[in-house]
Design a protein around this motif. Structure first.
Motif, PDB file in Angstrom:
ATOM      1  N   ASP A 277       0.852  -1.183   0.000  1.00 23.22           N
ATOM      2  CA  ASP A 277       0.000   0.000   0.000  1.00 23.22           C
ATOM      3  C   ASP A 277       0.890   1.235   0.000  1.00 23.22           C
ATOM      4  N   LYS A 278       0.852   1.964  -1.099  1.00 21.90           N
ATOM      5  CA  LYS A 278       1.721   3.128  -1.230  1.00 21.90           C
ATOM      6  C   LYS A 278       1.310   4.203  -0.223  1.00 21.90           C
TER       7      LYS A 278
ATOM      8  N   TRP B  39       9.953   3.055  -1.149  1.00 24.84           N
ATOM      9  CA  TRP B  39       9.174   3.897  -2.057  1.00 24.84           C
ATOM     10  C   TRP B  39       9.992   5.057  -2.616  1.00 24.84           C
ATOM     11  N   ASN B  40      11.331   5.003  -2.431  1.00 23.62           N
ATOM     12  CA  ASN B  40      12.224   5.982  -3.047  1.00 23.62           C
ATOM     13  C   ASN B  40      12.727   5.440  -4.378  1.00 23.62           C
TER      14      ASN B  40
ATOM     15  N   VAL C 138      10.323   1.441 -16.238  1.00 21.09           N
ATOM     16  CA  VAL C 138      10.504   1.340 -14.788  1.00 21.09           C
ATOM     17  C   VAL C 138       9.938   2.575 -14.092  1.00 21.09           C
ATOM     18  N   ARG C 139       9.062   2.339 -13.126  1.00 19.83           N
ATOM     19  CA  ARG C 139       8.567   3.447 -12.303  1.00 19.83           C
ATOM     20  C   ARG C 139       9.587   3.808 -11.236  1.00 19.83           C
TER      21      ARG C 139
ATOM     22  N   LEU D 221      13.946  -2.934  -0.539  1.00 23.04           N
ATOM     23  CA  LEU D 221      12.884  -3.645   0.154  1.00 23.04           C
ATOM     24  C   LEU D 221      13.440  -4.066   1.508  1.00 23.04           C
ATOM     25  N   ASN D 222      12.859  -3.542   2.577  1.00 19.59           N
ATOM     26  CA  ASN D 222      13.365  -3.805   3.922  1.00 19.59           C
ATOM     27  C   ASN D 222      12.408  -4.672   4.717  1.00 19.59           C
TER      28      ASN D 222
END
Length: 399
Positions: A210-211, A283-284, A362-363, A368-369
């Motif tokens: 979920d952004k 999300w960076n 690519v967006r 990923l943590n």
């Protein structure tokens, strides 16, 4: 089989909600955390179900209503009231006759209706009826006993909970005909909690996809548990036993439907506060793909990001999420990295993605943590009956 509720114990609160301040839900879990010298954690869940509090701005108008609420608060403050779940009401589509044992056309999938629980039929403070629920189906409620009066189309149907009011409560009187109360309730019945993991798993842990809502400024705290010896005669000696930073991010989410809200609540129950970890992207745009990643390749050529110099061998930044413009998300471990030039780096991943990826497709490529909630208390703020928001601190942890 349901347990009958004694009518003498059911006292609906004599007040209506004013939505100007929304409704705040607070869930409190409890986790015991032991942290080793290398950053690994041992977490123990200490509370089977969370404690729940609800805050709402309540208001009554008219001398008769003011007198009734004052008497209720004075005599019943230490006991349980029946309060509606204000953010979770439904509306009767057709008249409901007196003596009905079924309330039809109620979408219960994303609601708080539970078997053995209570529903509240409500039109006004002096025109309402509570009913006990014997069975919850996808589109209807079956009642333990028939309704005592007829209810017209448009009547609101609330799930209801037993809750006591906080031991200290401030009441204001803007005029002699009005009483305001910013009430805090401690819910006594937390039955019917359903846990649900996300649909996407990686290495056995769910991935939270979920952004976050980026309307407000998002913040990050970098925590480095350094050991310092200071004799106070020379410069202190500093040791870095872990070798990497823990990141605590403040993340905000906006839920624009009851389904989104219900899904988040189920995900929250599964986390049990700080207890159970999950994957979360930064999300960076942590890497920028420079050239095409071929379907059978395990090497990404990316713009220089100082990864090899500052980040290698760090367990907090060795997994990637490649997110494409078409919504596809790919998770891969970083195996190694090398410098290609002063402007390019090579990132080697553990397996091919299986199809060609062009840079323009690519967006973002994000770290990923593995992470957990940083607090055992989480609040959900309901702006309306359908729009809710959450702000939470997320802490990265070692795999």
């Amino acid at each position: 089989m349901t347990t009958a509720i004694d009518p003498a114990e059911v006292v609906p609160l004599f007040a209506e909600i004013n939505w100007d301040k929304g409704v705040l839900e607070r869930y409190s879990f409890r986790t015991d955390i032991l942290t080793s010298w290398n950053g690994n954690e041992q977490r123990t869940k200490l509370r089977g179900t969370p404690r729940r509090e609800i805050e709402a701005h309540l208001q009554v108008l008219g001398l008769d209503s003011v007198r009734k609420l004052q008497s209720q608060l004075f005599g019943w403050q230490s006991r349980n009231y029946l309060i509606p779940c204000w953010q979770d009401y439904y509306v009767l589509e057709a008249d409901l006759p007196s003596g009905s044992t079924i309330i039809p056309n109620i979408p219960t999938t994303d609601s708080e209706f539970t078997i053995g629980g209570v529903a509240l039929l409500f039109n006004a403070l002096n025109n309402n009826e509570w009913v006990q629920i014997a069975l919850v189906e996808a589109d209807r409620l079956t009642l333990d006993l028939p309704t005592q009066q007829a209810w017209p189309a448009g009547t609101k149907v609330f799930p209801a909970r037993f809750a006591r009011i906080a031991s200290q409560q401030t009441v204001t009187r803007p005029t002699r005909y009005m009483l305001d109360l910013q009430a805090r309730f401690i819910v006594a019945d937390n039955s019917g909690l359903t846990e649900m993991e996300g649909a996407t798993l990686y290495k056995g842990y769910p991935v939270l996809l979920d952004k976050p809502n980026e309307v407000d400024v998002l913040s990050e705290d970098l925590l480095r548990p350094l050991l310092e010896f200071d004799s106070e005669t020379v410069n202190p000696v500093v040791s870095d036993p872990i070798g990497y930073s823990t990141i605590v991010r403040r993340m905000d989410w906006l839920m624009a439907s009851r389904k989104e809200r219900a899904d988040f609540r189920k995900w929250l129950y599964a986390r049990a506060g700080c207890w159970k970890p999950f994957w979360m992207p930064s999300w960076n745009e942590d890497f920028k793909l420079f050239s095409t990643l071929l379907s059978d390749a395990t090497m990404l050529t990316v713009d220089f990001a100082f990864y090899k110099r500052f980040v290698p061998a760090t367990p907090m930044r060795n997994v990637l999420m490649i997110e494409l413009l078409n919504g596809t998300r790919i998770f891969r471990d970083i195996v190694s990295i090398s410098d290609l030039s002063e402007t390019r780096e090579r990132v080697f991943i553990d397996s091919p993605v299986g199809f060609n990826i062009l840079p323009q497709d690519v967006r973002r490529i994000s770290y990923l943590n593995l992470a957990r909630l940083d607090s055992d208390m989480v609040e959900i703020f309901h702006e309306t009956d359908t729009v809710s928001c959450v702000s939470a601190l997320i802490r990265t942890v070692v795999q």
